[in-house]
Design a protein around this motif. Sequence first.
Motif, PDB file in Angstrom:
ATOM      1  N   ARG A 280      54.656  59.424 -73.595  1.00  0.00           N
ATOM      2  CA  ARG A 280      54.295  59.837 -72.246  1.00  0.00           C
ATOM      3  C   ARG A 280      55.546  60.292 -71.487  1.00  0.00           C
ATOM      4  NH1 ARG A 280      52.932  55.324 -68.129  1.00  0.00           N
ATOM      5  NH2 ARG A 280      55.170  55.247 -68.302  1.00  0.00           N
TER       6      ARG A 280
ATOM      7  N   PHE B 259      51.096  67.193 -68.131  1.00  0.00           N
ATOM      8  CA  PHE B 259      49.953  66.420 -67.660  1.00  0.00           C
ATOM      9  C   PHE B 259      49.352  67.014 -66.389  1.00  0.00           C
ATOM     10  CE2 PHE B 259      52.345  63.095 -70.092  1.00  0.00           C
ATOM     11  CZ  PHE B 259      51.508  63.178 -71.192  1.00  0.00           C
TER      12      PHE B 259
ATOM     13  N   PHE C 223      40.975  54.250 -76.959  1.00  0.00           N
ATOM     14  CA  PHE C 223      41.249  54.057 -75.542  1.00  0.00           C
ATOM     15  C   PHE C 223      42.735  54.183 -75.219  1.00  0.00           C
ATOM     16  CE2 PHE C 223      42.168  51.084 -72.029  1.00  0.00           C
ATOM     17  CZ  PHE C 223      41.370  51.638 -71.054  1.00  0.00           C
TER      18      PHE C 223
ATOM     19  N   TYR D 141      44.512  56.362 -72.338  1.00  0.00           N
ATOM     20  CA  TYR D 141      44.844  55.591 -71.132  1.00  0.00           C
ATOM     21  C   TYR D 141      46.354  55.484 -70.933  1.00  0.00           C
ATOM     22  CZ  TYR D 141      44.366  51.934 -67.626  1.00  0.00           C
ATOM     23  OH  TYR D 141      44.411  51.217 -66.462  1.00  0.00           O
ATOM     24  N   LEU D 142      47.089  55.284 -72.012  1.00  0.00           N
ATOM     25  CA  LEU D 142      48.525  55.069 -71.875  1.00  0.00           C
ATOM     26  C   LEU D 142      49.310  56.379 -71.831  1.00  0.00           C
ATOM     27  CD1 LEU D 142      49.071  52.038 -74.249  1.00  0.00           C
ATOM     28  CD2 LEU D 142      48.885  52.036 -71.781  1.00  0.00           C
TER      29      LEU D 142
ATOM     30  N   SER E 274      47.953  59.955 -70.993  1.00  0.00           N
ATOM     31  CA  SER E 274      47.618  60.867 -69.893  1.00  0.00           C
ATOM     32  C   SER E 274      46.819  60.175 -68.798  1.00  0.00           C
ATOM     33  CB  SER E 274      46.797  62.041 -70.426  1.00  0.00           C
ATOM     34  OG  SER E 274      45.514  61.592 -70.799  1.00  0.00           O
ATOM     35  N   GLY E 275      46.335  58.975 -69.047  1.00  0.00           N
ATOM     36  CA  GLY E 275      45.494  58.292 -68.072  1.00  0.00           C
ATOM     37  C   GLY E 275      44.175  59.026 -67.848  1.00  0.00           C
TER      38      GLY E 275
ATOM     39  N   PHE F  75      43.257  65.562 -63.388  1.00  0.00           N
ATOM     40  CA  PHE F  75      41.955  65.521 -62.752  1.00  0.00           C
ATOM     41  C   PHE F  75      41.801  66.769 -61.891  1.00  0.00           C
ATOM     42  CE2 PHE F  75      42.960  61.354 -63.998  1.00  0.00           C
ATOM     43  CZ  PHE F  75      41.755  60.770 -64.317  1.00  0.00           C
TER      44      PHE F  75
ATOM     45  N   THR G 139      36.996  61.649 -60.555  1.00  0.00           N
ATOM     46  CA  THR G 139      36.408  60.646 -61.434  1.00  0.00           C
ATOM     47  C   THR G 139      36.495  60.993 -62.916  1.00  0.00           C
ATOM     48  OG1 THR G 139      34.267  61.657 -61.091  1.00  0.00           O
ATOM     49  CG2 THR G 139      34.765  59.728 -59.755  1.00  0.00           C
TER      50      THR G 139
ATOM     51  N   TYR H 150      35.544  53.174 -68.709  1.00  0.00           N
ATOM     52  CA  TYR H 150      36.401  52.078 -68.268  1.00  0.00           C
ATOM     53  C   TYR H 150      36.692  52.232 -66.774  1.00  0.00           C
ATOM     54  CZ  TYR H 150      40.376  48.958 -67.834  1.00  0.00           C
ATOM     55  OH  TYR H 150      41.228  47.975 -67.424  1.00  0.00           O
ATOM     56  N   ARG H 151      36.986  53.475 -66.376  1.00  0.00           N
ATOM     57  CA  ARG H 151      37.273  53.729 -64.965  1.00  0.00           C
ATOM     58  C   ARG H 151      36.021  53.493 -64.112  1.00  0.00           C
ATOM     59  NH1 ARG H 151      38.641  58.722 -65.292  1.00  0.00           N
ATOM     60  NH2 ARG H 151      40.586  58.158 -66.273  1.00  0.00           N
TER      61      ARG H 151
END
Lengths: 538, 398
Positions: A365, A386, A465, A469-470, A472-473, A477, A483, A495-496
């Motif tokens: 990342r 990102f 996951f 998640y670690l 690009s999260g 968006f 969302t 998860y979010r």
Amino acid sequence: MAQQSASTTSTPTQGGRPPKKQRLSVASKRGSTLGTIVKIMLLGVVAAIAVFSMLPLIDRRNWLGVILVVLTTAALFYIYLTPKLIPAKYLVVGTLFLAIFQVLPIVYTITTAFTNFGDGHRGTKEDAIVSIRSTSVKEVEGGATYTLSIGVSGDENTGDIAFLLADKDGNPFVGTAKGVAPLDKSAVTQSPSGKILAASDYTVLNLGKAASRQADITALVVPTDNGAIIAKGVSSAFEGGATRKYDAATDTITDSISGQTWAADDTDGYFKDAKGAFLPQGWQVNVGLKNFVDVFTNPSIAKYFLQVILWNFAFALLVMASTFALGLGVAMVMNSDKLRGRKIYRSILILPYAMPGFAMLLLWRDMFNTDYGLINKLFGTDIDWFGNPWAARAAVLIVQLWMGYPYMFLVCTGALQSIPSDLVEAAGVDGAKPFYAFRTITFPLLLVAVAPLLIATFAFNFNNFGAIYLVSGGGPFPADNPTVGATDLLISYTYRLAFGGQGAQYGLAAAISILIFIIVAAVSFIGFKRTKALEEIN
Amino acid sequence: MSDSASAEAPAAADPSAPPVIDGAADLVIWTAQLESAAIQAAADKFAADNGIKVSVQIVAEGRTAFLNASQAGQAPDLINGAHDWIGQLVQNGAIDPVQLDAATQAKFNPLAIKGVTFNGQIYGVPYDLGNIFLVRNTDMAPEAPKSVEDMVASGKKLVADGKASEIMALPVGANGDPYHMYPFFTSAGGYLFGKSADGNYNPKDLGLTKPEATAAMAKIGELGKEGALKTSIDGGNLVPFFTEKKTAYMITGPWNLPDIKKSGVPFAISPVPAFEGGAAAKPFVTVDALYVASKGKHKTVAQEFALNYFASDEVSSALYKLSPRQPALISVYDQEVAADPVLADVANAGKDGDILPAIPEMASVWDPFGKAQSAVIGGADPATTIAAAASAIQAAIG
């Protein structure tokens, strides 16, 4: 060599029952002393585990659980002590673990999916009522505050508890279940601050002693005209009481100061006032299919479901295909006898697989950081990794390629070595070009061995996951929608949804995980069917 | 603090398993690693004074572990944590109010008492306050900037002169950081939740739906355009920008003070500046407190420890030694500020701040609000972006 590859390609779960157990039963049949001793020891461990697991159950008065443990333990003892029931000896342990670690969680997930279990709805209605009452305890307006000593009449361990109180002027009182009564100043010894150190009819408990009588201390209610004397620990007390009370007849909570009432709503597990505003403490109720309906009707979920699913399939397929292609390529190079120092190369190639994944993901990342990351600096590029949807998708794929290819390399190396080299040599003698021989002989044979692993890789990455998640999260968006991000998988997206907003919503999360399970199961089922067809061709 | 304050979801899907409760203990306390030594020392003394056995256990992901333990009937008796846990803990019936009488309350910084008050009840014994501030390199920027514009101009000049590589450093990250952005947001006119008559945050009054929010986001967007705010700077890489003298200005909190002091960079602390002609720049103020568990097995001893022992000068100053936040007890603050004037600057930067909302609705705000900020800093249209974030938040709040 062939043996080695066979063990590489078989999945760990196919390892079967530990051979120890088999030896044990055979030995005990012969009546060997060692076998008997081992058997007694193992059953001793079973008994110990049973006793250990019963303690919390007894503590919580879960008699059904206790009965289950007793019955299971008794059954285990019977099966392994009787000379009969040979098949059960083999099957029962595996079945038990299957029930505990597979069936139980699945049943629990499915039942949770039909409830509103989550923050604010974790406990029962009784829990909520207790909590509402206890969080409404307030000091009575103008009520007295006291220094407190815990007194006991008679024996320290069994005698009745009394509150030995001193008001701010130092006047002594005694509080019992009957109420507050003044004490004679001459009958007590007080510290300069007024705290009662000794009293003639009572033994004053120190904190250590009081700690062993906690239950009795908490149970003592000293009524007063305006409420009750409530202890704050063991050295101070105040006059107060709960301002909110539950009335079972009307099923409502009433606040004695404001007069406001909240009526129980058993459909969504809240106490609500006339305007629909609810008290924070709710309880768990059955909501039927609501969680599933939400997934398909909630606009913020349903609108993006298709987009997420498409990318999810693309991600899993691309990771699987790219790691397999690179892994196979490297394996073929490393398989060549002409290459020197193969062992060193192989060790280096396996490194990404041997490093802790989470740390590597975070490192990647940072390497993709637009302004300060290694990658942009190294290549002199200015890619907003990102910030741009396609760049972010490429980034997570690159990371997974790096993380995943050593596994494919290992697997393919094993599989390649199990393919008899005379087949390819024979093809060469018949005039086949190397690529043609690879395409028609090596590759299909390889695929038979690795196809189940490719399906496993697909299923794993479908729910990978951490990779999203670690790194690009889920982002980037789109500005008009916080969302769902461009790299969100179903799992990171849900998860979010389930844990990112209003605290935890386990019910919704369980419903979505069931949907994900259905998708993965369908894909795997089709995949395995195709694999079977492949085997039949050969 | 920054992690608990931003209420982000846990980093891993499986929060570390809580420790097994010692059945023989008369009091069980859960604490985070940071404060553990001071809590342990206080607990040891309490145990020795009273002849009881106290068990202190270090727990990561304390809030989640505590909620799960409470639900399973395995709760500890006391736990410490940030005040924005309170809403969720009360909602799940996990903590009891503590009865601090007026005389005791008067010993604390009023902001600390405000922080631990939820729906009219006090739920924890506070021990410190935290807020963000501006720290500047006094070699590069001798004077505290009067405004954001002033700071950006000075930062730009330093970059143009080759003395620095960044105008300023504020952690934004790919997905935004509302906690650190809040002073700019308020100074530009925005607010998160309005307050009802009793001074509590009112979840029905969401400030992000108001035109002021759009205007504030536009100002934040301009800072992004100028290169003062960057999504590539996040909590992970923030500190080296300052300690390696790549920038003169950093917006951060007391948790980074030890690193700043260790680096030897000459620094001074001042409040986060406001925009020229704008409203006051308010940081969030967070409070750390000790909570009494509803479902603990030793409530009497727990209350005794929390109410009659923990809120002492001795315990509070030991906690201050471990984590240099502003002590909540006024007496301890006065004593420590004499020894470390930096503390006064930190406190000054937070004195007009807003208490971080502890209402459960706040949990729905962080994620969409942060992403909207990062999108606007990246060049997205402020009006549509904040409208989308506001509607996502409203959908979640219900």
